[in-house]
Write an enzyme that holds these catalytic residues in place. Sequence first.
Site, PDB file in Angstrom:
ATOM      1  N   MET A 168     -14.802 -23.422  24.578  1.00 36.08           N
ATOM      2  CA  MET A 168     -15.215 -23.013  25.927  1.00 36.08           C
ATOM      3  C   MET A 168     -14.169 -22.156  26.647  1.00 36.08           C
ATOM      4  O   MET A 168     -14.101 -22.154  27.875  1.00 36.08           O
ATOM      5  CB  MET A 168     -15.548 -24.224  26.812  1.00 36.08           C
ATOM      6  CG  MET A 168     -16.520 -25.199  26.216  1.00 36.08           C
ATOM      7  SD  MET A 168     -18.100 -24.454  25.811  1.00 36.08           S
ATOM      8  CE  MET A 168     -18.229 -24.876  24.078  1.00 36.08           C
ATOM      9  N   CYS A 169     -13.326 -21.417  25.917  1.00 33.69           N
ATOM     10  CA  CYS A 169     -12.270 -20.619  26.540  1.00 33.69           C
ATOM     11  C   CYS A 169     -11.395 -21.480  27.452  1.00 33.69           C
ATOM     12  O   CYS A 169     -10.892 -21.017  28.488  1.00 33.69           O
ATOM     13  CB  CYS A 169     -12.847 -19.447  27.329  1.00 33.69           C
ATOM     14  SG  CYS A 169     -13.616 -18.193  26.293  1.00 33.69           S
ATOM     15  N   SER A 170     -11.260 -22.746  27.067  1.00 35.81           N
ATOM     16  CA  SER A 170     -10.390 -23.678  27.789  1.00 35.81           C
ATOM     17  C   SER A 170      -9.788 -24.633  26.762  1.00 35.81           C
ATOM     18  O   SER A 170      -9.879 -25.853  26.888  1.00 35.81           O
ATOM     19  CB  SER A 170     -11.189 -24.438  28.852  1.00 35.81           C
ATOM     20  OG  SER A 170     -10.347 -25.187  29.695  1.00 35.81           O
TER      21      SER A 170
END
Length: 408
Positions: free
Chosen positions: A358-360
Amino acid sequence: MSDLNTYRDDFPALRRKIDGQAISYLDNAATTVKPRAVIQAISEYYESNGANIHRGKHRLSEEASDAYEASRVLIAGHISAPANEVVLVRNTSEALNLVASGLDLDPDAYIVGCMDAHHSQLLPWRRAGRLELTRVDAHGRLDREHFHKLLLDRPKVVALTHCSNVTGVVHPVEELIAEIRAACEATIVLDAAQSLPHQRISVRELDVDFMAFSMHKMLGPTGVGCLFGRSELLAALRPLTVGGGMVDWVDLDGSVDRRIPFKFETGTPAIASVIGCAAAIRYLEALDAPQRHQHERELCAALVDGALARPGVRLIGPPDQTDRIALATLRLEDGVPVGEVARLLSDSYGFMVRSGHMCSQPLVTELAGAEILRVSAYLYNEVSEIEGFYRALDELLSWMGPVAGGAR
């Protein structure tokens, strides 16, 4: 079931079928589908105009320029900001990079961020200075004691995340900003990409210095990010790019930048997309706010309760509906190929969800330890879709997972 679901008819993409199977779009934290009004606004520009903006005195250029700037005014009004304090860029990532690079911080400048930041609110600040991240608890809520401790060293910048795209937690940014103002003179930069699609924000009431968001997450077209900045801070910010469109005068000895916000808007922008954003804002503002809020509570309850009711599925985030959006992130059992589950949910059942980090990634690694499955709903989704998603997941896990799926 909420009457708000009658708005589904306004979204042509929701009528699509894949191999005869109606789709259920549950990837709204990544981007939302677009209402017909937005699509028509974009088509109308191309069909009746198509000219460039700010660069001609002919009728078509002036009409396009007027429509483009009218959209800026609408976007600014949506967040209670003057139009000259809203910069139009490509996405939230570019907006945050513009601030991080434009502040011209010393390489050792102390910056406080959040553990649940999207990479777009983490990597630019890591490049700009010495970044320290506020810890989160097991459910993804900020460790307020740790946050307070980090503020004692008087950071130059505090980069806040309003809402996590992993846990769905909406942080109490009003309290956090007040705490920052009492502790130091840091510049406050807010990532509102996940929160603004679900609630109105007044930048004046929030007392934030900069705020970034993307229109594609709130019914608008892709290719339009927005940066709010206080006028005096924008005026002092160094442009990220230079070239045509952002200068008033160029000669052999130098150049003169245009006034804000234009000095940050280099080259030909996404004209049609920006014009389409006006239709998105009008659509959102025409909705019944209390009804919409109630509908989101129902969606959130279905997502959270559905996750908690299943063995072999662990909810990443709070096990309640307090201060969160309609989003559920699921950790499947070890050995279950999350990416393949997402593909099968799509191709065999019509459910569009997201898998990965999730780009996290720091947060996902901390809370889940591996790739995750994220289900995120929006105003056009129905509780029945979420129930159908969980039934499909049960069926898949019953033959894919090491332990049979199924509700308790």
